[in-house]
Write a protein that holds these residues in place. Structure first.
Motif, PDB file in Angstrom:
ATOM      1  N   TYR A  61       0.807  -1.221   0.000  1.00 31.96           N
ATOM      2  CA  TYR A  61       0.000   0.000   0.000  1.00 31.96           C
ATOM      3  C   TYR A  61       0.847   1.282   0.000  1.00 31.96           C
ATOM      4  CZ  TYR A  61      -3.221   3.609   1.540  1.00 31.96           C
ATOM      5  OH  TYR A  61      -3.927   4.762   1.645  1.00 31.96           O
ATOM      6  N   PRO A  62       1.879   1.393   0.843  1.00 30.29           N
ATOM      7  CA  PRO A  62       2.644   2.652   0.849  1.00 30.29           C
ATOM      8  C   PRO A  62       3.276   2.982  -0.496  1.00 30.29           C
ATOM      9  CG  PRO A  62       3.221   1.327   2.757  1.00 30.29           C
ATOM     10  CD  PRO A  62       2.357   0.477   1.878  1.00 30.29           C
ATOM     11  N   LEU A  63       3.673   1.960  -1.237  1.00 25.84           N
ATOM     12  CA  LEU A  63       4.308   2.207  -2.530  1.00 25.84           C
ATOM     13  C   LEU A  63       3.292   2.533  -3.626  1.00 25.84           C
ATOM     14  CD1 LEU A  63       7.044  -0.552  -2.387  1.00 25.84           C
ATOM     15  CD2 LEU A  63       7.251   1.890  -1.829  1.00 25.84           C
ATOM     16  N   ARG A  64       2.018   2.333  -3.318  1.00 30.13           N
ATOM     17  CA  ARG A  64       0.963   2.637  -4.286  1.00 30.13           C
ATOM     18  C   ARG A  64       0.274   3.969  -3.997  1.00 30.13           C
ATOM     19  NH1 ARG A  64      -2.745  -2.388  -5.229  1.00 30.13           N
ATOM     20  NH2 ARG A  64      -3.008  -1.394  -7.231  1.00 30.13           N
ATOM     21  N   ILE A  65       0.657   4.628  -2.904  1.00 29.95           N
ATOM     22  CA  ILE A  65       0.046   5.911  -2.561  1.00 29.95           C
ATOM     23  C   ILE A  65       0.413   6.927  -3.631  1.00 29.95           C
ATOM     24  CG2 ILE A  65       0.106   7.860  -0.936  1.00 29.95           C
ATOM     25  CD1 ILE A  65       0.615   5.868   1.307  1.00 29.95           C
TER      26      ILE A  65
END
Length: 148
Positions: A61-65
């Motif tokens: 998730y953090p890398l897709r923000i």
């Protein structure tokens, strides 16, 4: 107000820092676990669901923000403290403290129903994340509310 909470860090870094403890702590507990817990299908299922959720929340998730406002490191540290304790309590339970048996039909039904509810929630979570990510245009950092 943010200056009292420390320097700000990018949103993706804050998410990864704060959530990763929920994965790292249970994995660190494995060498100290009860072998009976590690072979119990109930424990493996519960631990697997927990780790699947938090692995996604911590590292995917953090890398897709898209964008995202920088977060004060103090806020992220408080969230990390919560995730550390959450990871410890959950991980300790299914690695050492309790063997979740599937001896009876009720035990198996309980795990199957709980697993189905977890899977439904997982799918809703992924879909909702996708909707929220698509609301921001490249370069935007503000919060958006879905309409419709």
């Amino acid at each position: 107000f943010a200056r009292w909470l420390g320097p700000v860090v990018p949103a993706w870094f804050a998410w990864m820092f704060q959530e990763s403890w929920s994965v790292l702590v249970p994995l660190a507990l494995l060498p100290f676990s009860n072998p009976a817990c590690l072979v119990s299908p109930g424990n493996l299922a519960l631990g697997g669901m927990f780790l699947t959720h938090y692995t996604y929340r911590s590292f995917v998730y953090p890398l897709r923000i898209r964008g995202g406002k920088p977060m004060p490191l103090g806020i992220s540290s408080l969230a990390a403290l919560f995730c550390f304790f959450n990871g410890y309590l959950q991980g300790r339970l299914w690695t050492a403290l309790h063997v979740f048996s599937l001896d009876t039909a009720a035990d198996r039904a309980f795990l199957a129903c709980g697993g189905a509810i977890w899977l439904f929630g997982w799918c809703v979570n992924l879909h909702s994340d996708s909707i929220l990510r698509s609301l921001r245009r490249p370069g935007e950092t503000g919060y958006k509310i879905p309409r419709g």
